[in-house]
Design a protein around this motif. Sequence first.
Motif, PDB file in Angstrom:
ATOM      1  N   ALA A 320       0.969  -1.341  -0.073  1.00  0.00           N
ATOM      2  CA  ALA A 320       0.277  -0.300   0.646  1.00  0.00           C
ATOM      3  C   ALA A 320       0.964   0.961   0.014  1.00  0.00           C
ATOM      4  O   ALA A 320       0.676   2.021  -0.490  1.00  0.00           O
ATOM      5  CB  ALA A 320      -1.062   0.449   1.448  1.00  0.00           C
ATOM      6  N   LEU A 321       1.903   1.457   1.003  1.00  0.00           N
ATOM      7  CA  LEU A 321       3.101   2.028   0.684  1.00  0.00           C
ATOM      8  C   LEU A 321       3.762   2.622  -0.376  1.00  0.00           C
ATOM      9  O   LEU A 321       3.318   3.514  -0.725  1.00  0.00           O
ATOM     10  CB  LEU A 321       3.434   2.311   1.958  1.00  0.00           C
ATOM     11  N   GLN A 322       4.016   1.276  -1.195  1.00  0.00           N
ATOM     12  CA  GLN A 322       4.692   1.684  -1.943  1.00  0.00           C
ATOM     13  C   GLN A 322       3.698   1.885  -3.635  1.00  0.00           C
ATOM     14  O   GLN A 322       4.128   3.468  -4.159  1.00  0.00           O
ATOM     15  CB  GLN A 322       5.202   0.405  -2.752  1.00  0.00           C
ATOM     16  N   GLY A 323       2.440   1.704  -3.423  1.00  0.00           N
ATOM     17  CA  GLY A 323       1.282   2.556  -4.301  1.00  0.00           C
ATOM     18  C   GLY A 323       1.436   3.822  -4.654  1.00  0.00           C
ATOM     19  O   GLY A 323       1.348   4.184  -4.606  1.00  0.00           O
ATOM     20  N   PHE A 324       0.728   4.273  -2.834  1.00  0.00           N
ATOM     21  CA  PHE A 324       0.796   5.938  -2.414  1.00  0.00           C
ATOM     22  C   PHE A 324       2.052   6.221  -3.161  1.00  0.00           C
ATOM     23  O   PHE A 324       2.193   7.021  -3.818  1.00  0.00           O
ATOM     24  CB  PHE A 324       0.582   6.242  -0.977  1.00  0.00           C
ATOM     25  N   LEU A 325       2.962   6.282  -2.839  1.00  0.00           N
ATOM     26  CA  LEU A 325       4.473   7.037  -3.428  1.00  0.00           C
ATOM     27  C   LEU A 325       3.952   6.441  -5.085  1.00  0.00           C
ATOM     28  O   LEU A 325       5.042   7.835  -6.001  1.00  0.00           O
ATOM     29  CB  LEU A 325       5.784   6.596  -3.486  1.00  0.00           C
ATOM     30  N   ALA A 326       3.832   5.573  -5.822  1.00  0.00           N
ATOM     31  CA  ALA A 326       3.751   6.185  -6.935  1.00  0.00           C
ATOM     32  C   ALA A 326       2.538   6.250  -7.999  1.00  0.00           C
ATOM     33  O   ALA A 326       3.097   6.871  -9.097  1.00  0.00           O
ATOM     34  CB  ALA A 326       3.968   4.200  -7.223  1.00  0.00           C
ATOM     35  N   GLU A 327       1.401   6.980  -7.242  1.00  0.00           N
ATOM     36  CA  GLU A 327       1.123   7.292  -8.086  1.00  0.00           C
ATOM     37  C   GLU A 327       1.132   9.167  -7.562  1.00  0.00           C
ATOM     38  O   GLU A 327       1.394   9.189  -6.287  1.00  0.00           O
ATOM     39  CB  GLU A 327      -0.224   6.931  -8.023  1.00  0.00           C
ATOM     40  N   PRO A 328       0.802   9.839  -9.014  1.00  0.00           N
ATOM     41  CA  PRO A 328       1.027  11.396  -8.606  1.00  0.00           C
ATOM     42  C   PRO A 328       0.312  11.752  -7.981  1.00  0.00           C
ATOM     43  O   PRO A 328       0.881  12.680  -7.622  1.00  0.00           O
ATOM     44  CB  PRO A 328       1.465  11.863  -9.823  1.00  0.00           C
ATOM     45  N   SER A 329      -0.692  10.839  -8.595  1.00  0.00           N
ATOM     46  CA  SER A 329      -2.343  11.675  -7.736  1.00  0.00           C
ATOM     47  C   SER A 329      -2.584  12.225  -6.156  1.00  0.00           C
ATOM     48  O   SER A 329      -3.545  11.890  -5.983  1.00  0.00           O
ATOM     49  CB  SER A 329      -3.740  11.205  -8.608  1.00  0.00           C
ATOM     50  N   ARG A 330      -1.694  11.275  -5.413  1.00  0.00           N
ATOM     51  CA  ARG A 330      -1.896  10.440  -4.150  1.00  0.00           C
ATOM     52  C   ARG A 330      -1.274  11.435  -3.331  1.00  0.00           C
ATOM     53  O   ARG A 330      -1.790  11.488  -2.014  1.00  0.00           O
ATOM     54  CB  ARG A 330      -0.596   9.387  -3.810  1.00  0.00           C
ATOM     55  N   ALA A 331      -0.864  12.918  -4.054  1.00  0.00           N
ATOM     56  CA  ALA A 331       0.058  13.998  -3.157  1.00  0.00           C
ATOM     57  C   ALA A 331      -1.470  14.873  -3.099  1.00  0.00           C
ATOM     58  O   ALA A 331      -2.028  15.341  -3.693  1.00  0.00           O
ATOM     59  CB  ALA A 331       1.230  14.801  -3.869  1.00  0.00           C
ATOM     60  N   LEU A 332      -1.487  15.266  -1.470  1.00  0.00           N
ATOM     61  CA  LEU A 332      -2.002  16.768  -1.603  1.00  0.00           C
ATOM     62  C   LEU A 332      -1.628  17.929  -2.388  1.00  0.00           C
ATOM     63  O   LEU A 332      -1.145  18.796  -2.571  1.00  0.00           O
ATOM     64  CB  LEU A 332      -2.102  17.615  -0.017  1.00  0.00           C
ATOM     65  N   SER A 333      -3.288  18.465  -3.124  1.00  0.00           N
ATOM     66  CA  SER A 333      -3.242  19.259  -3.887  1.00  0.00           C
ATOM     67  C   SER A 333      -3.244  21.031  -3.042  1.00  0.00           C
ATOM     68  O   SER A 333      -3.392  20.554  -2.121  1.00  0.00           O
ATOM     69  CB  SER A 333      -4.390  19.247  -4.944  1.00  0.00           C
ATOM     70  N   ALA A 334      -2.992  21.753  -3.509  1.00  0.00           N
ATOM     71  CA  ALA A 334      -2.712  22.560  -2.929  1.00  0.00           C
ATOM     72  C   ALA A 334      -4.660  22.727  -2.320  1.00  0.00           C
ATOM     73  O   ALA A 334      -4.827  23.445  -0.693  1.00  0.00           O
ATOM     74  CB  ALA A 334      -2.986  24.444  -3.802  1.00  0.00           C
ATOM     75  N   GLN A 335      -5.456  23.231  -3.127  1.00  0.00           N
ATOM     76  CA  GLN A 335      -6.964  22.432  -2.236  1.00  0.00           C
ATOM     77  C   GLN A 335      -6.809  22.214  -1.348  1.00  0.00           C
ATOM     78  O   GLN A 335      -7.722  22.821  -0.161  1.00  0.00           O
ATOM     79  CB  GLN A 335      -7.934  22.675  -3.142  1.00  0.00           C
ATOM     80  N   GLN A 336      -6.688  21.096  -1.604  1.00  0.00           N
ATOM     81  CA  GLN A 336      -7.255  20.157  -0.401  1.00  0.00           C
ATOM     82  C   GLN A 336      -6.064  19.930   0.758  1.00  0.00           C
ATOM     83  O   GLN A 336      -6.332  20.499   2.208  1.00  0.00           O
ATOM     84  CB  GLN A 336      -6.496  18.810  -0.739  1.00  0.00           C
ATOM     85  N   ARG A 337      -5.266  20.657   1.143  1.00  0.00           N
ATOM     86  CA  ARG A 337      -4.182  21.374   1.711  1.00  0.00           C
ATOM     87  C   ARG A 337      -4.853  22.567   2.612  1.00  0.00           C
ATOM     88  O   ARG A 337      -4.330  22.833   4.296  1.00  0.00           O
ATOM     89  CB  ARG A 337      -2.387  21.585   1.382  1.00  0.00           C
ATOM     90  N   ALA A 338      -5.495  23.648   2.095  1.00  0.00           N
ATOM     91  CA  ALA A 338      -6.229  24.344   2.434  1.00  0.00           C
ATOM     92  C   ALA A 338      -7.277  23.579   3.460  1.00  0.00           C
ATOM     93  O   ALA A 338      -7.435  24.027   4.354  1.00  0.00           O
ATOM     94  CB  ALA A 338      -6.964  25.246   1.472  1.00  0.00           C
ATOM     95  N   VAL A 339      -8.099  22.859   3.058  1.00  0.00           N
ATOM     96  CA  VAL A 339      -8.664  21.867   4.026  1.00  0.00           C
ATOM     97  C   VAL A 339      -8.830  21.876   5.155  1.00  0.00           C
ATOM     98  O   VAL A 339      -8.620  21.789   5.887  1.00  0.00           O
ATOM     99  CB  VAL A 339      -9.390  21.442   2.749  1.00  0.00           C
ATOM    100  N   ALA A 340      -7.617  21.129   4.879  1.00  0.00           N
ATOM    101  CA  ALA A 340      -6.495  19.991   5.893  1.00  0.00           C
ATOM    102  C   ALA A 340      -6.224  21.807   7.467  1.00  0.00           C
ATOM    103  O   ALA A 340      -6.008  21.693   8.054  1.00  0.00           O
ATOM    104  CB  ALA A 340      -5.215  19.507   5.543  1.00  0.00           C
ATOM    105  N   GLU A 341      -5.818  22.637   6.278  1.00  0.00           N
ATOM    106  CA  GLU A 341      -5.248  23.917   7.641  1.00  0.00           C
ATOM    107  C   GLU A 341      -6.480  24.646   7.870  1.00  0.00           C
ATOM    108  O   GLU A 341      -6.188  24.601   9.153  1.00  0.00           O
ATOM    109  CB  GLU A 341      -4.642  24.469   6.646  1.00  0.00           C
TER     110      GLU A 341
END
Length: 407
Positions: A320-341
């Motif tokens: 699972a962890l290797q899969g997270f790193l392999a997919e570019p879409s798995r990174a938080l976008s600026a919009q998603q980071r704003a929600v998290a903040e």
Amino acid sequence: MRICYLIPGCGVSGGIAVICQHTERLQARGHEVYLIVDGRLGDMSWFPGQSVPVLPLADYPEAVDILIASSWSTAARVPLLPAKRHGYFVQSDETRFHPPGSGWEHITRLSYVIPFNYLTEARWIRTWLQTNFGHKAALVPNGLDASIFYPCEPLAPRGRRPRILLEGAIGLPYKGMYEAFAAVKEIDAEIWCVSSFGKPDPAWRCDRFFSSVPMDQMRAIYSSCDLLLKLSRVEGFFGPPMEMMACGGAVVVGRVTGYDEYIVDGENALVVDPLDIPAARAAVQRLLEDTALRERLIANGRATAARWTWEASIDRLEQALQGFLAEPSRALSAQQRAVAESVAYFYGELRGEPMLPKPRAIPSNIHLAADPTELLVGRLRKQAWFRVLARWLVRGYQQWRSLVKAG
């Protein structure tokens, strides 16, 4: 991979024990792993062979590949820390830890809105995350560490009366310890209790009490008892019943979320409603009296525990962890980071400790748009004559109110 788990503390906890299994086994496979503590550092020797570095938040390492939240209280912090991928290992619906309708319940629910890379330990949690929040979580089931849990010499020789073990944090009502003690009150048996938080009420019958027991000492307690009664109302994938099975004891549990991950009523345990004290008492009495049933459940329980290995689970975790790193879409976008903040901001407000950096002071020569009335009142407050007038008006109003009441 450089992997970090953010944990809320270092105390004895079933949830932290599961994370230690993850981190120790990932480290053994060659990964660089750290436990980051969002709170006070403490002794973690209660987990057998603990060797993964434990760091304060101030020493958060650089170039982290994956940072994983371990609970609702760490989920708000994780997106604020640098990492290629941000994950959330969900071990229960933790909104149930808080009073219904409270701010804490709502902020916990918001933690599941953040678009992390989700992991979970139980099938029911995976379904719940998908149904309620649209997240597809990787399933990493818990295992049983056979090097820690196995039958051994009891702490005390068994006497004429059977011995019943009650396990759970007494200070947390949803762990059902009040109900468990009530269920065994009238049973002719010796009562032992283990709690990581809180002590038995003096009115409860308890023959021997253990507090915050290191994991490698639990097998001696399990092996000393004939039966475990556990009536939790909130669980994810609870470990003590499986640990008791591995140590050769019989089990009675409450019908709680996660029990059916490995428990089959009448096959390897007896299952009752966790709030039905008479039913729990009857199930315990039945097992104590029916030797054939008890021995069958014990044998099936041992077979169950043997099937749940950690190595198979860590295979899943690593994939699972290797899969997270392999997919570019798995990174938080600026919009998603704003929600998290935003979630982090309100969590900090609730606990009275800001999680975000303080905003920079606004230069005195910059004026923000504001209501014209507020700007006018603000300027008038700076005038001495206005303050005198205001005091005079207040006194006049107070005198008028006194005359009205008197009349």
